[in-house]
Design a protein around this motif. Structure first.
Motif, PDB file in Angstrom:
ATOM      1  N   TRP A 242       2.388  -3.569   6.297  1.00 57.11           N
ATOM      2  CA  TRP A 242       1.485  -2.475   6.685  1.00 57.11           C
ATOM      3  C   TRP A 242       2.338  -1.344   7.263  1.00 57.11           C
ATOM      4  O   TRP A 242       2.295  -1.051   8.431  1.00 57.11           O
ATOM      5  CB  TRP A 242       0.460  -2.985   7.704  1.00 57.11           C
ATOM      6  N   GLU A 243       3.152  -0.789   6.377  1.00 60.99           N
ATOM      7  CA  GLU A 243       4.033   0.286   6.797  1.00 60.99           C
ATOM      8  C   GLU A 243       3.223   1.518   7.212  1.00 60.99           C
ATOM      9  O   GLU A 243       2.175   1.783   6.632  1.00 60.99           O
ATOM     10  CB  GLU A 243       4.974   0.667   5.646  1.00 60.99           C
TER      11      GLU A 243
ATOM     12  N   VAL B  84     -10.734  -2.046   2.810  1.00 61.92           N
ATOM     13  CA  VAL B  84      -9.910  -3.242   2.640  1.00 61.92           C
ATOM     14  C   VAL B  84     -10.647  -4.448   3.208  1.00 61.92           C
ATOM     15  O   VAL B  84     -11.139  -4.410   4.346  1.00 61.92           O
ATOM     16  CB  VAL B  84      -8.536  -3.083   3.317  1.00 61.92           C
ATOM     17  N   GLU B  85     -10.715  -5.500   2.414  1.00 65.46           N
ATOM     18  CA  GLU B  85     -11.411  -6.729   2.806  1.00 65.46           C
ATOM     19  C   GLU B  85     -10.792  -7.321   4.072  1.00 65.46           C
ATOM     20  O   GLU B  85      -9.585  -7.463   4.195  1.00 65.46           O
ATOM     21  CB  GLU B  85     -11.312  -7.769   1.684  1.00 65.46           C
TER      22      GLU B  85
ATOM     23  N   ASP C 155      -4.402  -1.405   1.480  1.00 68.89           N
ATOM     24  CA  ASP C 155      -4.477   0.050   1.569  1.00 68.89           C
ATOM     25  C   ASP C 155      -3.828   0.696   0.355  1.00 68.89           C
ATOM     26  O   ASP C 155      -4.295   1.737  -0.142  1.00 68.89           O
ATOM     27  CB  ASP C 155      -3.765   0.532   2.844  1.00 68.89           C
ATOM     28  N   ASP C 156      -2.737   0.114  -0.121  1.00 69.77           N
ATOM     29  CA  ASP C 156      -2.030   0.647  -1.285  1.00 69.77           C
ATOM     30  C   ASP C 156      -2.970   0.728  -2.484  1.00 69.77           C
ATOM     31  O   ASP C 156      -3.071   1.770  -3.153  1.00 69.77           O
ATOM     32  CB  ASP C 156      -0.823  -0.243  -1.591  1.00 69.77           C
TER      33      ASP C 156
ATOM     34  N   VAL D 222      -0.584   5.267   7.943  1.00 64.53           N
ATOM     35  CA  VAL D 222      -0.380   4.362   6.818  1.00 64.53           C
ATOM     36  C   VAL D 222      -0.522   5.124   5.503  1.00 64.53           C
ATOM     37  O   VAL D 222       0.297   4.977   4.584  1.00 64.53           O
ATOM     38  CB  VAL D 222      -1.365   3.185   6.877  1.00 64.53           C
ATOM     39  N   ALA D 223      -1.563   5.951   5.414  1.00 63.29           N
ATOM     40  CA  ALA D 223      -1.766   6.747   4.200  1.00 63.29           C
ATOM     41  C   ALA D 223      -0.592   7.683   3.952  1.00 63.29           C
ATOM     42  O   ALA D 223      -0.078   7.778   2.825  1.00 63.29           O
ATOM     43  CB  ALA D 223      -3.063   7.555   4.317  1.00 63.29           C
TER      44      ALA D 223
END
Length: 244
Positions: free
Chosen positions: A22-23, A132-133, A155-156, A176-177
């Motif tokens: 989770w960069e 995201v689940e 997220d990707d 993150v985005a």
């Protein structure tokens, strides 16, 4: 460092946590696994613990920790529902969360969503939201059952779906985005945008499993270490080092 899923024993001086890539917060490709890993590791060292992690999808990371197969999961958002399974550490800095959309759509809120989410989301209520689940997002959004939500595993993938117009809006941490787009899809940068304002700034926590042995001692040890490295300036140094 990542470790084998066959590891199911917990040494007295070792804490094993599940996580996700989770960069820019945490990831195998980041220097020293990222800011949150380095901060947590240094805080635990104060109390004599070493940190080992298993990188998984978020759903799997949560499930293993929930069952007590590891000592916990991080970085996690606090939610009341999660208290059934986890005890939460004191917070470390997170980032702003909210919605991303395609620039061409020029989506806006009707009013400030932080004051009245239902009223603010009215112009967007018929759109499809990518989520995201297993994530905790923003409580009013998570509770908005009148919105159409499509779930995915990361997220990707959510960003890709937005770019390909498979969803209209996605919920995501702004940092993150930015990281994913800049590092992997720079050609997306002129076509995707964050819808202002951010809905909130979310703190991050270690969620220690209530089924894991010594979980109360672990959270006490981490909190003590976090206080120490905050006071001696190490937290600020780590943040700066990782570009926060």
């Amino acid at each position: 460092m990542s470790i084998s899923l066959s590891l199911n024993t917990h040494g007295k001086d070792r804490i094993v946590l599940t996580s996700l890539n989770w960069e820019p917060y945490i990831g195998r490709s980041l220097p020293n696994n990222g800011y949150s890993y380095e901060l947590i590791s240094e805080a635990l060292k104060v109390s004599g613990y070493s940190l080992e992690i298993i990188f998984l999808t978020w759903d799997r990371a949560m499930e293993l920790a929930k069952k007590g197969h590891t000592d916990g999961v991080f970085p996690a958002y606090y939610s009341k529902n999660r208290e059934k399974y986890f005890i939460f550490s004191n917070p470390i800095p997170g980032g702003p969360v909210g919605f991303y959309s395609r620039t061409e759509n020029n989506y806006t809120f009707a009013s400030d969503p932080r004051e009245n989410f239902a009223k603010a989301i009215e112009p967007l209520k018929n759109l499809t939201f990518g989520v995201v689940e297993g994530y905790v997002n923003y409580v009013p959004f998570d509770e908005a059952n009148y919105l159409k939500k499509q779930y995915t595993i990361s997220d990707d993938l959510n960003i890709k779906r937005l770019f390909k117009k498979q969803v209209d809006i996605i919920f995501i941490d702004k940092y993150v985005a930015h990281y994913i787009i800049a590092k992997k899809y720079p050609w997306y940068s002129l076509e995707l945008e964050f819808i202002k304002p951010a809905l909130e700034v979310k703190n991050l926590h270690i969620a220690f499993s209530k089924k894991a042995k010594n979980h109360e001692a672990f959270v006490e040890a981490f909190n003590k270490g976090l206080e120490h490295i905050t006071q001696n300036g190490m937290v600020a140094e780590i943040l700066l080092k990782h570009g926060f």
